[in-house]
Write a protein that holds these residues in place. Structure first.
Motif, PDB file in Angstrom:
ATOM      1  N   LEU A 161       0.780  -1.123   0.023  1.00  0.00           N
ATOM      2  CA  LEU A 161       0.078  -0.014   0.060  1.00  0.00           C
ATOM      3  C   LEU A 161       0.874   1.195  -0.018  1.00  0.00           C
ATOM      4  N   PRO A 162       1.798   1.484   0.511  1.00  0.00           N
ATOM      5  CA  PRO A 162       2.643   2.919   0.710  1.00  0.00           C
ATOM      6  C   PRO A 162       3.294   2.982  -0.738  1.00  0.00           C
ATOM      7  N   LYS A 163       3.659   1.939  -1.297  1.00  0.00           N
ATOM      8  CA  LYS A 163       4.198   2.331  -2.719  1.00  0.00           C
ATOM      9  C   LYS A 163       3.197   2.599  -3.659  1.00  0.00           C
ATOM     10  N   TYR A 164       2.218   1.751  -3.486  1.00  0.00           N
ATOM     11  CA  TYR A 164       1.005   2.012  -4.445  1.00  0.00           C
ATOM     12  C   TYR A 164       0.159   3.306  -4.124  1.00  0.00           C
ATOM     13  N   SER A 165       0.017   3.775  -3.048  1.00  0.00           N
ATOM     14  CA  SER A 165      -0.583   5.223  -2.784  1.00  0.00           C
ATOM     15  C   SER A 165       0.286   6.315  -3.338  1.00  0.00           C
ATOM     16  N   GLU A 166       1.753   6.104  -3.783  1.00  0.00           N
ATOM     17  CA  GLU A 166       2.312   7.099  -4.207  1.00  0.00           C
ATOM     18  C   GLU A 166       1.916   7.453  -5.508  1.00  0.00           C
ATOM     19  N   THR A 167       1.424   6.499  -6.323  1.00  0.00           N
ATOM     20  CA  THR A 167       1.021   6.654  -7.853  1.00  0.00           C
ATOM     21  C   THR A 167      -0.460   6.506  -7.974  1.00  0.00           C
ATOM     22  N   SER A 169     -11.660   9.423  -0.092  1.00  0.00           N
ATOM     23  CA  SER A 169     -11.504   9.446   1.390  1.00  0.00           C
ATOM     24  C   SER A 169     -12.176   7.874   1.858  1.00  0.00           C
ATOM     25  N   GLU A 170     -13.250   7.176   1.465  1.00  0.00           N
ATOM     26  CA  GLU A 170     -13.767   6.336   1.977  1.00  0.00           C
ATOM     27  C   GLU A 170     -12.952   4.850   1.843  1.00  0.00           C
ATOM     28  N   GLN A 171     -12.200   4.847   0.456  1.00  0.00           N
ATOM     29  CA  GLN A 171     -11.142   4.099   0.325  1.00  0.00           C
ATOM     30  C   GLN A 171      -9.971   4.140   1.106  1.00  0.00           C
ATOM     31  N   HIS A 172      -9.349   5.484   1.293  1.00  0.00           N
ATOM     32  CA  HIS A 172      -8.456   5.786   2.158  1.00  0.00           C
ATOM     33  C   HIS A 172      -8.505   5.308   3.560  1.00  0.00           C
ATOM     34  N   ILE A 209      -8.180  -1.454   7.902  1.00  0.00           N
ATOM     35  CA  ILE A 209      -7.903  -2.839   7.731  1.00  0.00           C
ATOM     36  C   ILE A 209      -6.156  -3.155   8.051  1.00  0.00           C
ATOM     37  N   SER A 210      -5.480  -1.973   7.546  1.00  0.00           N
ATOM     38  CA  SER A 210      -3.947  -2.136   8.127  1.00  0.00           C
ATOM     39  C   SER A 210      -3.671  -2.099   9.547  1.00  0.00           C
TER      40      SER A 210
END
Length: 131
Positions: A19-25, A30-33, A39-40
């Protein structure tokens, strides 16, 4: 290809790793975040904990709080084996050591009915339906 280090890989494991790397691109609503964050963190120290003690041996147990997000598979009441009505199992004559459990540790019997079998090229397909 995913290499399992244990018998069960969870969505939480995937989120922690990717997720961290995926979130960069990629952008999230707001609901998905919020769902991804919940979940994390679910059932970790970040969510807080309760401590219980065994009355007979006085051993203490830590129970981490759940996130209670409706999208979190760890918080939902339905067991993973209840999601599946039809099982397709292919038996391939290759030894894989200890193997990998399909559904993790299930603590109750799942009653199935064999519907169909077929064999081709040394592979046997078994199709089961939930009873």
């Amino acid at each position: 290809m995913v290499i399992l280090m244990s018998n069960v890989i969870t969505i939480q494991d995937v989120f922690h790793q990717f997720l961290p790397k995926y979130s960069e691109t990629h952008l999230f609503s707001s609901e998905q975040h919020m769902a991804a964050l919940c979940i994390s963190k679910c059932k970790t120290a970040e969510m807080g904990a309760n401590i219980s003690e065994c009355e007979s041996c006085h051993k203490k147990y830590i129970h981490y709080n759940s996130c209670k997000n409706r999208h979190c598979p760890m918080c939902q009441g339905m067991e993973v084996d209840e999601w599946i009505d039809k099982y397709y199992i292919s038996v391939i004559p290759t030894l894989l050591g200890n193997g990998v459990r399909l559904l993790g540790n299930i603590d109750r019997e799942i009653k199935l009915r064999l519907c169909k079998t077929q064999t081709y090229n040394g592979i046997t397909d078994l199709i089961y339906m939930r009873r």
